[in-house]
Design a protein around this motif. Structure first.
Motif, PDB file in Angstrom:
ATOM      1  N   TYR A   8       0.795  -1.186  -0.073  1.00  0.00           N
ATOM      2  CA  TYR A   8      -0.056  -0.082   0.131  1.00  0.00           C
ATOM      3  C   TYR A   8       0.919   1.320   0.174  1.00  0.00           C
ATOM      4  CZ  TYR A   8      -3.267   3.580   1.338  1.00  0.00           C
ATOM      5  OH  TYR A   8      -3.892   4.881   1.541  1.00  0.00           O
ATOM      6  N   LYS A  44       1.022   3.791  -2.696  1.00  0.00           N
ATOM      7  CA  LYS A  44       0.943   5.383  -2.522  1.00  0.00           C
ATOM      8  C   LYS A  44       1.855   6.499  -3.109  1.00  0.00           C
ATOM      9  CE  LYS A  44       0.098   8.225   1.677  1.00  0.00           C
ATOM     10  NZ  LYS A  44       0.038   8.073   3.321  1.00  0.00           N
ATOM     11  N   ASN A  79       1.519   6.921  -6.535  1.00  0.00           N
ATOM     12  CA  ASN A  79       0.066   7.681  -6.848  1.00  0.00           C
ATOM     13  C   ASN A  79      -0.918   6.670  -7.715  1.00  0.00           C
ATOM     14  OD1 ASN A  79      -1.559   9.725  -6.054  1.00  0.00           O
ATOM     15  ND2 ASN A  79      -1.325  11.044  -7.862  1.00  0.00           N
ATOM     16  N   ILE A  80      -1.071   5.434  -7.211  1.00  0.00           N
ATOM     17  CA  ILE A  80      -2.089   4.531  -7.710  1.00  0.00           C
ATOM     18  C   ILE A  80      -3.569   4.670  -7.415  1.00  0.00           C
ATOM     19  CG2 ILE A  80      -2.641   2.031  -8.073  1.00  0.00           C
ATOM     20  CD1 ILE A  80       0.444   1.457  -8.282  1.00  0.00           C
ATOM     21  N   GLU A  81      -4.610   4.995  -8.385  1.00  0.00           N
ATOM     22  CA  GLU A  81      -5.545   4.949  -7.682  1.00  0.00           C
ATOM     23  C   GLU A  81      -6.431   3.976  -7.351  1.00  0.00           C
ATOM     24  OE1 GLU A  81      -8.269   7.860 -10.218  1.00  0.00           O
ATOM     25  OE2 GLU A  81      -6.547   8.911 -11.083  1.00  0.00           O
ATOM     26  N   GLY A  82      -7.323   4.064  -6.346  1.00  0.00           N
ATOM     27  CA  GLY A  82      -8.268   3.031  -5.722  1.00  0.00           C
ATOM     28  C   GLY A  82      -7.322   2.055  -4.883  1.00  0.00           C
ATOM     29  N   ARG A  83      -6.158   2.733  -4.637  1.00  0.00           N
ATOM     30  CA  ARG A  83      -5.374   1.691  -3.684  1.00  0.00           C
ATOM     31  C   ARG A  83      -5.943   1.309  -2.411  1.00  0.00           C
ATOM     32  NH1 ARG A  83      -2.886   6.706  -4.032  1.00  0.00           N
ATOM     33  NH2 ARG A  83      -2.859   7.977  -2.212  1.00  0.00           N
ATOM     34  N   SER A  84      -6.673   2.225  -1.762  1.00  0.00           N
ATOM     35  CA  SER A  84      -7.230   2.081  -0.200  1.00  0.00           C
ATOM     36  C   SER A  84      -8.275   0.959  -0.216  1.00  0.00           C
ATOM     37  CB  SER A  84      -7.885   3.286   0.190  1.00  0.00           C
ATOM     38  OG  SER A  84      -8.927   3.812  -0.745  1.00  0.00           O
ATOM     39  N   SER A  85      -8.782   0.648  -1.306  1.00  0.00           N
ATOM     40  CA  SER A  85      -9.783  -0.360  -1.375  1.00  0.00           C
ATOM     41  C   SER A  85      -9.469  -1.642  -1.982  1.00  0.00           C
ATOM     42  CB  SER A  85     -11.034   0.044  -2.122  1.00  0.00           C
ATOM     43  OG  SER A  85     -10.832   0.256  -3.475  1.00  0.00           O
TER      44      SER A  85
END
Length: 108
Positions: free
Chosen positions: A83, A87, A90-96
């Protein structure tokens, strides 16, 4: 130390054990680290009767590798480590994402 070890390997074992203890490792853990390191070096040098594939096929010794594989364990980096890498990139949607999805997104 295994029976029949050379004086060099005995000195190496003591040095590694003392270094680990100075870093704050318990005596038991320091002995384990020293024994594993020396046994791997013995295997790489052809001084042991049996050896694992990783012991004999490593391109570098443990000293040259300098902890390259430390903390990755048998299953690689943790989800939190992946994660943090995502971060930084800057990969989008990483938190889910779960661990498998993070690995895929990072190209691991």
């Amino acid at each position: 130390m295994p029976a029949g070890s050379s004086k060099k390997r005995e000195r190496q074992y003591e040095h590694i054990k003392e270094s680990a203890e100075e870093r704050g490792e318990s005596t038991k853990r320091a002995k384990e680290i020293a024994a594993r390191t020396v046994n791997k070096e013995r295997a790489r040098a052809g001084e042991s009767k049996t050896a694992s594939k990783t012991s004999t096929q490593d391109k570098k010794s443990a000293y040259q590798r300098g902890g390259e594989r430390s903390h990755s364990g048998s299953q690689g980096p943790t989800r939190d480590q992946l994660y943090e890498e995502a971060k930084k990139k800057n990969i989008e949607g990483r938190s889910s994402m779960n661990k498998k999805e993070l690995k895929r997104a990072l190209g691991h």
